[in-house]
Design a protein around this motif. Structure first.
Motif, short mmCIF file in Angstrom:
data_model
loop_
_atom_site.label_atom_id
_atom_site.label_comp_id
_atom_site.label_asym_id
_atom_site.label_seq_id
_atom_site.Cartn_x
_atom_site.Cartn_y
_atom_site.Cartn_z
N ASN A 35 82.09 38.93 88.61
CA ASN A 35 80.94 38.52 88.56
C ASN A 35 79.84 39.78 88.48
OD1 ASN A 35 80.31 35.76 88.67
ND2 ASN A 35 81.61 35.69 90.61
N TYR A 78 75.74 38.78 95.25
CA TYR A 78 76.73 37.84 94.43
C TYR A 78 75.84 36.65 93.60
CZ TYR A 78 81.08 34.88 94.14
OH TYR A 78 82.05 34.27 93.77
N SER A 85 75.33 23.34 88.49
CA SER A 85 75.94 22.41 87.85
C SER A 85 75.75 21.11 88.51
CB SER A 85 77.51 22.62 87.69
OG SER A 85 78.28 21.46 87.84
N TYR A 328 79.21 29.34 76.11
CA TYR A 328 78.61 28.71 76.88
C TYR A 328 79.25 28.73 78.25
CZ TYR A 328 75.06 24.75 77.46
OH TYR A 328 74.00 24.03 77.91
N GLY A 329 78.20 29.01 79.38
CA GLY A 329 78.77 29.22 80.65
C GLY A 329 79.31 30.74 81.07
N ALA A 331 80.63 31.95 83.20
CA ALA A 331 81.35 31.87 84.36
C ALA A 331 82.11 33.40 84.71
CB ALA A 331 82.27 30.74 84.25
N LYS A 333 85.26 33.16 85.07
CA LYS A 333 86.31 32.86 84.41
C LYS A 333 86.10 33.38 82.88
CE LYS A 333 86.16 28.23 85.14
NZ LYS A 333 84.64 27.97 85.51
N ASP A 353 73.54 30.58 79.77
CA ASP A 353 74.09 30.15 81.19
C ASP A 353 72.97 29.41 81.97
OD1 ASP A 353 76.49 30.78 83.31
OD2 ASP A 353 74.69 30.44 84.00
N THR A 355 72.25 29.62 85.06
CA THR A 355 72.12 30.16 86.21
C THR A 355 70.83 31.28 85.98
OG1 THR A 355 74.43 30.18 86.68
CG2 THR A 355 72.88 31.69 88.31
N GLU A 373 69.91 28.10 78.27
CA GLU A 373 70.46 27.21 77.36
C GLU A 373 69.71 26.83 76.05
OE1 GLU A 373 71.14 25.05 81.05
OE2 GLU A 373 73.00 24.63 80.43
N ASN A 390 85.61 23.73 82.86
CA ASN A 390 85.76 22.97 83.87
C ASN A 390 84.22 21.99 83.91
OD1 ASN A 390 84.30 25.26 84.53
ND2 ASN A 390 84.31 24.93 86.66
N ILE A 395 78.54 19.55 80.01
CA ILE A 395 77.88 20.39 78.77
C ILE A 395 77.74 19.67 77.52
CG2 ILE A 395 77.97 22.62 77.21
CD1 ILE A 395 79.17 23.87 80.16
P1 JHZ Z 1 81.91 27.73 87.56
C1 JHZ Z 1 82.95 30.83 90.52
O1 JHZ Z 1 83.72 30.66 89.35
C2 JHZ Z 1 83.39 31.92 91.48
P2 JHZ Z 1 82.84 30.64 88.05
C3 JHZ Z 1 84.19 31.43 92.72
N1 JHZ Z 1 84.94 32.40 92.78
C4 JHZ Z 1 84.96 30.21 92.65
O2 JHZ Z 1 85.75 30.35 93.00
C5 JHZ Z 1 84.45 29.19 91.42
O3 JHZ Z 1 83.22 29.29 91.13
C6 JHZ Z 1 84.86 27.88 92.07
C7 JHZ Z 1 77.14 27.69 84.12
N2 JHZ Z 1 76.70 26.31 83.53
O4 JHZ Z 1 81.24 27.05 88.61
C8 JHZ Z 1 76.96 28.02 85.29
C9 JHZ Z 1 75.94 26.08 82.47
O5 JHZ Z 1 75.31 27.38 81.95
O6 JHZ Z 1 82.87 27.30 86.71
C10 JHZ Z 1 77.97 28.87 85.88
O7 JHZ Z 1 77.42 30.29 85.64
N3 JHZ Z 1 75.53 24.87 81.98
C11 JHZ Z 1 83.20 31.20 93.85
O8 JHZ Z 1 81.91 31.37 87.74
C12 JHZ Z 1 79.03 28.60 84.95
O9 JHZ Z 1 78.60 27.93 83.88
C13 JHZ Z 1 75.80 24.00 82.46
O10 JHZ Z 1 75.66 22.69 82.28
O11 JHZ Z 1 84.09 30.47 87.03
C14 JHZ Z 1 80.05 27.70 85.48
O12 JHZ Z 1 80.76 28.42 86.53
C15 JHZ Z 1 77.04 23.96 83.78
C16 JHZ Z 1 77.58 22.96 84.07
C17 JHZ Z 1 77.32 25.31 84.15
O13 JHZ Z 1 82.38 28.99 88.32
#
Ligand code: JHZ
Length: 419
Positions: A35, A78, A85, A328-329, A331, A333, A353, A355, A373, A390, A395
């Motif tokens: 992050n 953070y 989501s 997309y995303g 994240a 991961k 993203d 966020t 987005e 996930n 999405i």
């Molecule tokens: P998301 C985080 O991991 C960090 P991450 C942490 N360590 C953990 O344990 C897991 O969560 C559970 C974006 N998005 O939730 C938003 C869109 O843009 O899988 C997020 O940045 N459009 C606490 O970062 C990312 O995707 C959308 O429509 O892997 C998803 O990140 C949606 C649904 C999401 O957690």
């Protein structure tokens, strides 16, 4: 730039059972923290990278990071928030409802959330009319949560903090810890801290991605510096041993690729029924799957290596045909996958993203710019690689227009596929 010794240390024994019988599972190389998004002005500076590898405890079967990064580096400021989501928020509402029924919450009950982030989960409890309190170490998010009307104590959860909270507030009827237990080094203190804060008939609910799903579905990108532990149920049974708490039920769900929810209570509390049948059946499934065997882990590492090769071949093929690909995303991961596969901003033009805090920044290591987005509809890329797999359903559902107009989605795990 590699890290200094103080910022990272190698583990010597298992954090749950203390065994030194740890075997190497997979090494994902030196990576920036997942992050650690960058501002434009910092792109020319050398980024700090830390070793990312996991070991497996052959005694209690906890998979765990081999090298630990100082939590202050990762959690002080953070950028991840769960409220980005709809799927996760819906899950939180259901969780609140489940807990309300189990412990019969009323307006005098206190619900505490460990790792409460922006307060999204606690707001669901507030809507049910209970008292709420958050605990989180991230300075920026504690401010946001307090502004959202969720009183939040800044700090890392441990026995000491739990006693302070008990003194200032009161004991809780329910303690929650969703996607946070994996982030904590001293798990025995978590159990002691929870026990000290619980009313005698309270419950403690943990939820986190399940090791069996991670291995089975090749979800290697959920291995990152923030996640110190990857739990099997067997490893949790070791954690429960000798404590005043016991696990009384387990539920599986599909969130984050497959998670388990673990319900704890005080041993003296006879109100909640012990679901021995489910617990035994999950332990049996783990054994049958081979979750306690070394070979399962070496096979997993081989599959991930193959996934890397296959994905790179497919992406290179698309680039040779001059196709443009965006992500997309942004994240955590996503950054693990990108940095381990060695993908860069010549392959992925940009990321989108939802966020707001991430938009305008750049991904750590690969320096891919992050936008909102809508940008997908402005530039109409040929392919959109969903890194937040996930939430692929959510999405794809909200971007039907992109597909209708000829765009294609890519998913990498468990195998490279076009949708
Ligand atoms: P998301 C985080 O991991 C960090 P991450 C942490 N360590 C953990 O344990 C897991 O969560 C559970 C974006 N998005 O939730 C938003 C869109 O843009 O899988 C997020 O940045 N459009 C606490 O970062 C990312 O995707 C959308 O429509 O892997 C998803 O990140 C949606 C649904 C999401 O957690």
């Amino acid at each position: 730039m590699n890290s200094s010794k103080k910022e990272v240390r190698k583990i010597k024994s298992c954090r749950i059972c203390g065994s030194k019988e740890l075997i190497d599972v997979i090494n994902l190389g030196n990576q920036p923290t997942p992050n650690g998004f960058l501002k434009k002005k910092d792109l020319s500076k050398k980024e700090k990278k830390y070793p990312l590898a996991v070991s497996f405890c052959t005694n209690c079967s906890l998979m765990q990071l081999k090298y630990l990064v100082d939590p202050k580096i990762m959690f002080k400021n953070y950028l991840y928030i769960p409220s980005s989501s709809k799927t996760r928020l819906e899950h939180f509402r259901n969780l609140a409802e489940t807990v309300r029924k189990l412990v019969k919450l009323d307006q005098n009950s206190l619900v505490i959330d460990i790792g409460s982030n922006d307060g999204s989960l606690l707001l669901c409890f507030k809507n049910l009319g209970t008292k709420i309190l958050g605990i989180d170490p991230a300075e920026n998010l504690v401010k946001v949560a307090n502004l959202n009307g969720v009183e939040t104590v800044k700090g890392y959860f441990n026995l000491n903090l739990s006693k302070k909270v008990r003194q200032k507030y009161k004991r809780a009827k329910a303690i929650l810890a969703t996607n946070v237990i994996a982030h904590i080094q001293n798990l025995h203190e978590v159990i002691l801290g929870a026990e000290a804060l619980m009313e005698d008939d309270a419950i403690f609910v943990m939820q986190f991605p399940y090791l069996l799903d991670l291995i089975e579905k090749n979800l290697f990108d959920t291995i990152y510096h923030e996640h110190l532990s990857y739990f099997s149920l067997k490893s949790l049974m070791y954690l429960a041993k000798d404590s005043k708490l016991e696990i009384f039920n387990i539920e599986k769900n599909d969130l984050d690729g497959g998670s388990i929810r673990v319900y704890w209570k005080k041993k003296i509390n006879k109100k909640q029924k012990l679901n021995e049948k489910t617990i035994k059946s999950i332990l049996d499934t783990e054994e049958k799957y081979g979750l306690y065997n070394k070979k399962t882990y070496s096979n997993f590492a081989k599959r991930v290596e193959k996934l890397k090769t296959d994905t790179l071949v497919r992406l290179k093929g698309l680039k040779r045909k001059k196709k443009n690909i965006v992500g997309y995303g942004a994240a955590a991961k996503a950054n693990v996958l990108i940095n381990y596969f060695g993908i860069n901003n010549r392959t992925i033009d940009y990321m989108v993203d939802s966020t707001p805090y991430k938009q305008g920044l750049f991904t750590p290591g690969s320096h891919i710019p992050i936008y909102s987005e809508d940008r997908i509809y402005e530039t109409k890329p040929d392919y959109v690689l969903i890194f937040a797999w996930n939430f692929s359903k959510e999405i794809i559902e909200k971007n039907k227009r992109y597909q209708k107009e000829g765009g294609k989605f890519i998913l990498v795990e468990p195998n490279f596929q076009l949708i």
